[in-house]
Design a protein around this motif. Structure first.
Motif, PDB file in Angstrom:
ATOM      1  N   SER A 328      -9.828  -1.865   3.749  1.00 21.46           N
ATOM      2  CA  SER A 328     -10.134  -1.414   2.392  1.00 21.46           C
ATOM      3  C   SER A 328      -9.230  -2.149   1.425  1.00 21.46           C
ATOM      4  O   SER A 328      -8.148  -2.613   1.801  1.00 21.46           O
ATOM      5  CB  SER A 328      -9.900   0.098   2.274  1.00 21.46           C
ATOM      6  OG  SER A 328      -9.857   0.484   0.913  1.00 21.46           O
ATOM      7  N   LEU A 329      -9.693  -2.258   0.174  1.00 19.22           N
ATOM      8  CA  LEU A 329      -8.846  -2.910  -0.826  1.00 19.22           C
ATOM      9  C   LEU A 329      -8.069  -1.889  -1.645  1.00 19.22           C
ATOM     10  O   LEU A 329      -7.291  -2.230  -2.522  1.00 19.22           O
ATOM     11  CB  LEU A 329      -9.708  -3.765  -1.772  1.00 19.22           C
ATOM     12  CG  LEU A 329     -10.412  -4.953  -1.132  1.00 19.22           C
ATOM     13  CD1 LEU A 329     -11.261  -5.695  -2.162  1.00 19.22           C
ATOM     14  CD2 LEU A 329      -9.412  -5.912  -0.507  1.00 19.22           C
ATOM     15  N   ARG A 330      -8.245  -0.615  -1.357  1.00 17.76           N
ATOM     16  CA  ARG A 330      -7.580   0.425  -2.135  1.00 17.76           C
ATOM     17  C   ARG A 330      -6.117   0.523  -1.768  1.00 17.76           C
ATOM     18  O   ARG A 330      -5.748   0.391  -0.602  1.00 17.76           O
ATOM     19  CB  ARG A 330      -8.193   1.795  -1.857  1.00 17.76           C
ATOM     20  CG  ARG A 330      -9.554   2.011  -2.430  1.00 17.76           C
ATOM     21  CD  ARG A 330      -9.990   3.445  -2.131  1.00 17.76           C
ATOM     22  NE  ARG A 330     -11.345   3.690  -2.549  1.00 17.76           N
ATOM     23  CZ  ARG A 330     -11.756   3.817  -3.807  1.00 17.76           C
ATOM     24  NH1 ARG A 330     -10.886   3.713  -4.789  1.00 17.76           N
ATOM     25  NH2 ARG A 330     -13.014   4.040  -4.084  1.00 17.76           N
ATOM     26  N   ALA A 331      -5.284   0.809  -2.786  1.00 15.73           N
ATOM     27  CA  ALA A 331      -3.854   0.992  -2.550  1.00 15.73           C
ATOM     28  C   ALA A 331      -3.650   2.058  -1.490  1.00 15.73           C
ATOM     29  O   ALA A 331      -4.253   3.130  -1.549  1.00 15.73           O
ATOM     30  CB  ALA A 331      -3.167   1.394  -3.845  1.00 15.73           C
ATOM     31  N   GLY A 332      -2.831   1.747  -0.520  1.00 16.04           N
ATOM     32  CA  GLY A 332      -2.523   2.726   0.523  1.00 16.04           C
ATOM     33  C   GLY A 332      -3.533   2.746   1.646  1.00 16.04           C
ATOM     34  O   GLY A 332      -3.307   3.369   2.672  1.00 16.04           O
ATOM     35  N   GLU A 333      -4.653   2.052   1.502  1.00 15.94           N
ATOM     36  CA  GLU A 333      -5.681   2.083   2.555  1.00 15.94           C
ATOM     37  C   GLU A 333      -5.923   0.701   3.149  1.00 15.94           C
ATOM     38  O   GLU A 333      -6.901   0.489   3.860  1.00 15.94           O
ATOM     39  CB  GLU A 333      -6.979   2.655   1.984  1.00 15.94           C
ATOM     40  CG  GLU A 333      -6.832   4.105   1.538  1.00 15.94           C
ATOM     41  CD  GLU A 333      -8.067   4.606   0.789  1.00 15.94           C
ATOM     42  OE1 GLU A 333      -9.188   4.154   1.090  1.00 15.94           O
ATOM     43  OE2 GLU A 333      -7.899   5.450  -0.118  1.00 15.94           O
ATOM     44  N   MET A 334      -5.007  -0.228   2.841  1.00 15.38           N
ATOM     45  CA  MET A 334      -5.236  -1.598   3.304  1.00 15.38           C
ATOM     46  C   MET A 334      -4.862  -1.768   4.767  1.00 15.38           C
ATOM     47  O   MET A 334      -5.184  -2.782   5.369  1.00 15.38           O
ATOM     48  CB  MET A 334      -4.410  -2.565   2.453  1.00 15.38           C
ATOM     49  CG  MET A 334      -4.718  -2.394   0.965  1.00 15.38           C
ATOM     50  SD  MET A 334      -3.720  -3.401  -0.121  1.00 15.38           S
ATOM     51  CE  MET A 334      -2.057  -3.031   0.355  1.00 15.38           C
ATOM     52  N   GLY A 335      -4.092  -0.777   5.284  1.00 18.88           N
ATOM     53  CA  GLY A 335      -3.687  -0.882   6.686  1.00 18.88           C
ATOM     54  C   GLY A 335      -2.382  -1.634   6.856  1.00 18.88           C
ATOM     55  O   GLY A 335      -1.720  -1.532   7.872  1.00 18.88           O
ATOM     56  N   ILE A 336      -2.034  -2.454   5.866  1.00 15.19           N
ATOM     57  CA  ILE A 336      -0.747  -3.163   5.907  1.00 15.19           C
ATOM     58  C   ILE A 336      -0.092  -3.029   4.534  1.00 15.19           C
ATOM     59  O   ILE A 336      -0.730  -2.573   3.592  1.00 15.19           O
ATOM     60  CB  ILE A 336      -0.917  -4.662   6.253  1.00 15.19           C
ATOM     61  CG1 ILE A 336      -2.008  -5.308   5.390  1.00 15.19           C
ATOM     62  CG2 ILE A 336      -1.231  -4.833   7.738  1.00 15.19           C
ATOM     63  CD1 ILE A 336      -2.140  -6.799   5.599  1.00 15.19           C
ATOM     64  N   SER A 337       1.167  -3.452   4.451  1.00 12.88           N
ATOM     65  CA  SER A 337       1.904  -3.241   3.200  1.00 12.88           C
ATOM     66  C   SER A 337       1.619  -4.347   2.192  1.00 12.88           C
ATOM     67  O   SER A 337       1.009  -5.365   2.516  1.00 12.88           O
ATOM     68  CB  SER A 337       3.409  -3.219   3.495  1.00 12.88           C
ATOM     69  OG  SER A 337       3.823  -4.541   3.821  1.00 12.88           O
ATOM     70  N   THR A 338       2.117  -4.112   0.997  1.00 13.48           N
ATOM     71  CA  THR A 338       1.994  -5.098  -0.089  1.00 13.48           C
ATOM     72  C   THR A 338       2.512  -6.457   0.352  1.00 13.48           C
ATOM     73  O   THR A 338       1.825  -7.481   0.214  1.00 13.48           O
ATOM     74  CB  THR A 338       2.804  -4.630  -1.323  1.00 13.48           C
ATOM     75  OG1 THR A 338       2.422  -3.309  -1.670  1.00 13.48           O
ATOM     76  CG2 THR A 338       2.567  -5.564  -2.502  1.00 13.48           C
ATOM     77  N   THR A 339       3.725  -6.456   0.913  1.00 16.59           N
ATOM     78  CA  THR A 339       4.312  -7.749   1.291  1.00 16.59           C
ATOM     79  C   THR A 339       3.587  -8.369   2.478  1.00 16.59           C
ATOM     80  O   THR A 339       3.499  -9.587   2.595  1.00 16.59           O
ATOM     81  CB  THR A 339       5.811  -7.634   1.631  1.00 16.59           C
ATOM     82  OG1 THR A 339       5.997  -6.497   2.458  1.00 16.59           O
ATOM     83  CG2 THR A 339       6.645  -7.473   0.368  1.00 16.59           C
ATOM     84  N   GLU A 340       3.046  -7.544   3.357  1.00 12.10           N
ATOM     85  CA  GLU A 340       2.305  -8.118   4.488  1.00 12.10           C
ATOM     86  C   GLU A 340       1.017  -8.780   4.007  1.00 12.10           C
ATOM     87  O   GLU A 340       0.604  -9.817   4.526  1.00 12.10           O
ATOM     88  CB  GLU A 340       2.001  -7.038   5.536  1.00 12.10           C
ATOM     89  CG  GLU A 340       3.229  -6.721   6.392  1.00 12.10           C
ATOM     90  CD  GLU A 340       3.048  -5.457   7.230  1.00 12.10           C
ATOM     91  OE1 GLU A 340       2.352  -4.524   6.768  1.00 12.10           O
ATOM     92  OE2 GLU A 340       3.618  -5.413   8.324  1.00 12.10           O
ATOM     93  N   VAL A 341       0.384  -8.184   3.011  1.00 10.79           N
ATOM     94  CA  VAL A 341      -0.792  -8.843   2.417  1.00 10.79           C
ATOM     95  C   VAL A 341      -0.370 -10.188   1.845  1.00 10.79           C
ATOM     96  O   VAL A 341      -1.017 -11.219   2.068  1.00 10.79           O
ATOM     97  CB  VAL A 341      -1.436  -7.976   1.314  1.00 10.79           C
ATOM     98  CG1 VAL A 341      -2.535  -8.751   0.592  1.00 10.79           C
ATOM     99  CG2 VAL A 341      -1.993  -6.690   1.902  1.00 10.79           C
ATOM    100  N   GLY A 342       0.744 -10.152   1.113  1.00  8.72           N
ATOM    101  CA  GLY A 342       1.278 -11.393   0.538  1.00  8.72           C
ATOM    102  C   GLY A 342       1.556 -12.423   1.616  1.00  8.72           C
ATOM    103  O   GLY A 342       1.216 -13.608   1.474  1.00  8.72           O
ATOM    104  N   ASP A 343       2.181 -11.983   2.734  1.00 11.72           N
ATOM    105  CA  ASP A 343       2.484 -12.898   3.849  1.00 11.72           C
ATOM    106  C   ASP A 343       1.230 -13.617   4.308  1.00 11.72           C
ATOM    107  O   ASP A 343       1.236 -14.829   4.548  1.00 11.72           O
ATOM    108  CB  ASP A 343       3.035 -12.125   5.056  1.00 11.72           C
ATOM    109  CG  ASP A 343       4.445 -11.598   4.825  1.00 11.72           C
ATOM    110  OD1 ASP A 343       4.860 -10.672   5.548  1.00 11.72           O
ATOM    111  OD2 ASP A 343       5.121 -12.129   3.921  1.00 11.72           O
TER     112      ASP A 343
END
Lengths: 359, 468, 205
Positions: A328-343
């Motif tokens: 999901s693209l919703r905050a808290g529902e992406m399955g990974i953290s903000t920085t992990e998405v960034g990674d």
């Protein structure tokens, strides 16, 4: 190598976190594609206002106007009365820097589950060009007999040939540069018998200079209907300030939400500002749950305008791939953290080197 | 200087501030564009100086600007910096600038004449070698480098070693189907790319007076390609009628004074030139360049030559390399050479008459499906005039892309770059290696010939085509 | 500008005629607003392959030629565009002088402003220098004061414009020198005809 000066405005709430990820992705893009970015950070927003009562000073504007581009997070604070930050920072910046175009790409990446059923990602790939300097946003009007039973409030919409024409020209040039070369104007000609009529006339006149671009008109209500029912009919959409405000939020919804929706306030001949269109997301600040893809997408738009199309394309592609891979693209529902998405975006961008650039 | 004088000598003498060697000359008109000026303005500021005569200076943007999608802004960050620098410099020094929003914007050597700034007897300079164009008005006009641009900005003067004089006597009339472009290509083929070095050429002969101002500009434009310092044609009735009423032309009693002064601008009988070349116009044909310099041309009815025609070993080696770069084999008929791109534009052939000539060839026909054809009017005024005549419809119906004004593919400093290995029939002035893009293969031709090549997909003898 | 008196160094032979300024410095490098940094772009298209890697068979990429001070070239050197970036690129690569049978007018003039010495010698002398220059260690000496070029068995006198020579020997440049004649300039200005055009009355369109 080319070096760009970027004014960085993290702002309030989740703004700093998402801008941080965008900066990491930009660093990877710069390394892979042979350019440099030098940041000048500005503290703007509700936090500063509460400390100093300053919103946007002359010195701030000077820094902003000297930059090659502005990367913006979000401003907003529950303790600041509504309207102050919007009027004195956002709208003032747009006015002073003459960012007369608001640009909102609306693209549904493969793998993203948006709210529309049975829609192919290729059917949601449009750009909205919103007139960004006038219309109903001129704050002109009056009250008569205020407070009483016969009070009247009149709100004026200013629509000048000058602003309409430059906006429509921009939209035609943009449409001409895209594969489908189709431009739809949204208005409400049957009701706004003056404002929309002028828009229509300018649209037709300028359109005759672009025989290679096919055109269409849609009343704004019909356009909203079709954004849900038949989004594939839109390629580039041009409309006024208020209708643009409405339809771009609808666009954000159908492309998967504020987690991915990015936008820009463009001055084609000066400094433009790039931002995730979501706000400060109160409640998510500091949790590592906010989605940085919108801010990263905004930085891709920034690279495109700065003149690094290969890097822009690489970042956009990476955003799409990562977006499609998340539950999901919703905050808290992406399955990974903000920085992990960034990674994940960083590592895709780092692989996208340019071959033999000669600058 | 007493005794009979040439046109050049008269104009030179009237601009002498200090008669030494080199001579200090006064500049009447300084044209400025964005590529050769930034370092000059920077140097000016660094030495704490101001522009001496902003009222004799005018600027435009032409070399690096896009010819399409302009309202999206300048995408190339370096070009954007250069253009912003010129804008700021003109603002700081009070110089009139025809910028991107100005309806007068265009290629600097198209804009000067059409605005009536270029006049007979003037000394005109610009940081661009095709400044020689303005010599068509009987002005002494030449290109200068960036350091000299700074010098002119600061002092409105220039030190110049006095050039020698060369007469190019054109005898006879231009045959039907032979354009001014073919005449100058023919002249360069005869005198060579260094034939005019250290000389100022005066183009003489009855045919010069039969040519329109735009045709004269095409000829003077390419004087530099023959190595000359400048090229001039004596002003006459045609010149006067062209200038009259233009925005910056003198008006009222000043007009009469000017015209009276211009009358003397002709080579006196008995004046001698240091060098003379004679061209037989009657033998000219439409030319096509095959090689990598403007002298390497043949008539369209001819063939790509063999390097063996050159006695000098260096010229022979150069021809071998040219053929390799251009991917051409000796003996190939020009008519067999296919093109991938056609570029109609430039300060050589981007004016209204050039567009009319091309439109006449194109009308009712379509661009070959394999060809990408582009028309770039030399200025936004030329563009507007062409649109008023419906030329844009003619080109667009045929399949040409109709653009905004600028130097465009002539030197490919903007996005209009010809891809490597592809062949372009171009109405511009230089076919050097890489000129239109790294590896791009340029063939110089006249507007009618370029238009015909766009339709046919290969070079054709435009004289054979009916233009009804 | 530094004074130019004597140049002594190794050579790079470029035995081609009509080397134009587009080859010396291609158009994409003219977008820069600086006066320096052009050395690495000298002869760019000849010196690099399509993907931007240096071409090992172009002479200025030969490590043995690094540090060379004199370019020996064919006739009509520097023809074409007036870009002063061409002498800048040559000088910033490391050349102090170009020896050629003939240089193009604008290029020769532009070179004088940064002190890149252009020496014109007869064809046979240039050919002899080309032969000598095949050896990357062979040196040539150019003395501006005596207007001579010496190398191995060759000693040639060259013509040079007297005033230009003095300017180079003294390192004089720029508008500062010209403005010592300010009175003469003003006097000429006062005599100019009133009908001559000016650019500031601006009718639009």
């Amino acid at each position: 190598m080319n070096s760009y000066s970027v004014a960085k405005v993290p702002g309030d709430g989740t703004g700093p976190e998402v801008v941080e990820e965008a900066v990491r992705v930009l660093a990877a893009a710069a390394a892979a594609h042979g350019f440099e970015i030098e940041y000048h950070e500005l503290d703007l927003g509700g936090e500063r206002y509460l400390r100093t009562e300053e919103t946007l000073t002359g010195a701030d504007l000077q820094t902003l106007s000297n930059a090659d581009a502005i990367l913006f997070g979000a401003v907003g604070h529950p303790d600041v009365p509504p309207g102050i930050l919007e009027q004195q920072i956002l709208l003032r910046m747009r006015r002073e820097l003459d960012q007369f175009i608001n640009l909102r790409p609306v693209k549904l990446h493969p793998g993203v589950r948006g709210p529309l059923r049975d829609v192919d990602p290729s059917d949601v790939d449009m750009v909205v060009v919103r007139e960004n300097s006038e219309g109903l946003y001129v704050n002109q009007g009056e009250f008569t007999a205020k407070g009483g039973p016969f009070e009247v409030a009149v709100q004026q919409s200013v629509n000048s040939r000058f602003a309409i024409e430059r906006c429509i020209r921009y939209a035609f040039d943009l449409a001409a540069s895209r594969p489908r070369r189709h431009l739809t104007m949204c208005g409400k000609t049957n009701v706004l018998t003056f404002a929309s009529e002028l828009w229509s006339r300018v649209f037709e006149e300028v359109g005759s200079e672009y025989p290679q671009v096919t055109t269409a008109y849609a009343h704004i209500d019909a356009a909203c209907y079709w954004m849900v029912d038949d989004p594939g009919r839109f390629d580039v959409v041009v409309t006024d300030n208020m209708f643009g405000d409405i339809i771009t939020d609808l666009g954000a919804a159908i492309q998967g939400g504020l987690g991915i929706a990015a936008g820009a306030n463009i001055n084609p001949n000066g400094v433009s500002m790039f931002e995730p269109i979501g706000g400060t997301a109160p409640g998510f600040e500091g949790t590592g749950l906010i989605n940085p893809l919108a801010a990263i997408g905004a930085s891709a738009m920034m690279l495109d305008v700065l003149g690094e199309p290969a890097a822009a394309s690489a970042v956009e592609k990476a955003v799409g791939e990562v977006a499609g891979s998340l539950p999901s693209l919703r905050a808290g529902e992406m399955g990974i953290s903000t920085t992990e998405v960034g990674d994940r975006v960083v590592s895709l961008v780092a692989e996208s080197k340019t071959a033999g650039a000669t600058r | 200087m007493s005794g009979p004088r040439t046109l050049f000598e008269k104009v030179w003498d009237s601009h002498v501030v200090i008669d030494s060697d080199p001579t200090l000359l006064y500049v009447d008109l300084h044209l400025v564009h964005e590529v050769t000026s930034p370092q000059a303005f920077a140097g000016l500021s660094a030495s704490g100086r101001k522009v001496r005569r902003p009222d004799l200076t005018v600027a435009t943007v032409d070399h690096g600007i896009p010819t399409t999608g302009r309202s999206l802004g300048i995408r190339d960050p370096l070009s954007k910096k250069q253009i912003d620098a010129l804008l700021q410099n003109c603002r700081d020094h009070g110089i009139t600038m025809f910028g991107l929003d100005d309806p007068r914007q265009g290629i600097v050597h198209v804009v000067g004449p059409e605005q009536g700034l270029t006049q007979p007897g003037l000394l005109v300079v610009c940081g661009d070698s095709h400044t020689s164009t303005h010599g068509a008005f009987g002005a002494l006009a030449f290109g200068i480098g960036t350091t000299e641009v700074e010098h002119v900005l600061a002092t409105q003067t220039l030190w110049q070693a006095r050039p020698q004089t060369m007469a190019v006597e054109v005898e006879g009339a231009l045959p039907w189907g032979v354009a001014a472009k073919d005449l100058i290509l023919g002249i360069i083929a005869q005198i060579g790319v260094a034939g005019g070095t250290r000389h100022v050429i005066e183009y003489r002969g009855q045919v010069m007076h039969d040519l329109s101002m735009e045709q004269r500009m095409t000829i003077c434009n390419m004087s530099i390609e023959g190595g000359a310092r400048a090229g001039m044609i004596a002003p006459d009735e045609t010149t006067i009628r062209y200038i009259e009423g233009r925005p910056f032309a003198p008006k009222g009693p000043r007009w009469d004074e000017a015209v009276a002064a211009w009358e003397g601008l002709v080579t006196d009988p008995g004046a001698t030139f240091d060098k003379v070349a004679v061209i037989d116009a009657a033998r000219l044909e439409p030319h096509v360049s095959w090689g990598v310099n403007p002298a390497q041309t043949v008539p369209v009815t001819g063939r790509v030559p063999s390097p063996d025609v050159y006695d000098d070993p260096r010229q022979r080696d150069a021809a071998v390399r040219a053929l390799e770069y251009m991917a051409l084999r000796p003996g190939t008929p020009i008519l067999d050479i296919a093109v991938d791109h056609v570029f109609l534009g430039s300060c050589t052939n981007g004016r209204l008459e050039d567009l009319r000539a091309a439109a006449k060839v194109v009308e009712g026909r379509k661009v070959d499906s394999r060809v990408s054809a582009v028309v770039v009017p030399g200025s936004m005024q030329v563009k507007a005039q062409a649109e008023a005549e419906g030329l844009d419809d003619v080109f667009q119906s045929a399949g040409f892309s109709w653009r905004d004004a600028g130097c465009s593919s002539c030197l490919a400093m903007n996005p209009d770059v010809i891809p490597s290995g592809e062949r372009c029939a171009s109405t511009s002035n230089r076919n050097y290696e890489g000129r239109q893009g790294r590896g791009a293969r340029t063939h110089l031709v006249s507007p009618a010939m370029a238009a015909a090549a766009a339709v046919a997909g290969h070079f054709v003898d435009v004289r054979e085509w009916e233009t009804g | 500008m530094k004074p130019v008196t004597t140049i002594r160094g190794t050579m790079v032979p470029l035995d081609r005629a009509d080397v134009d300024t587009d080859q010396i410095i291609p158009q994409q490098f003219l977008k820069r607003i600086e006066r320096d940094g052009y050395g690495e772009f000298l002869f760019y298209n000849w010196a690099h392959t399509d993907d931007g890697t240096p071409s090992s068979d172009f002479i200025i990429n030969d490590p043995a030629r690094r540090g060379a001070k004199v370019l020996v070239a064919g006739p009509n050197f520097g023809c074409g565009s007036s870009r002063e970036h061409a002498p800048w690129a040559l000088q910033q690569w490391g050349f102090d002088a170009v020896i050629t049978p003939s240089a193009a007018d604008i290029f020769r003039n532009n070179s004088s402003f940064s002190g890149l010495l252009i020496v014109e010698l007869p064809h046979d002398a240039v050919s002899r220098l080309m032969e000598l220059a095949a050896d990357p260690t062979a040196e040539v000496t150019i003395d501006l004061e005596s207007q001579t070029v010496t190398a191995s068995d060759l000693e040639e006198h060259f013509e040079f414009h007297a005033t230009a020579k003095q300017r180079l020997l003294q390192g004089l440049d720029g508008a500062g020198v010209t403005l010592t004649h300010a009175d003469a300039i003003a006097a000429h200005e006062a005599e100019r005809a009133s009908w001559l055009p000016t650019t500031l009355e601006a009718p639009t369109g």
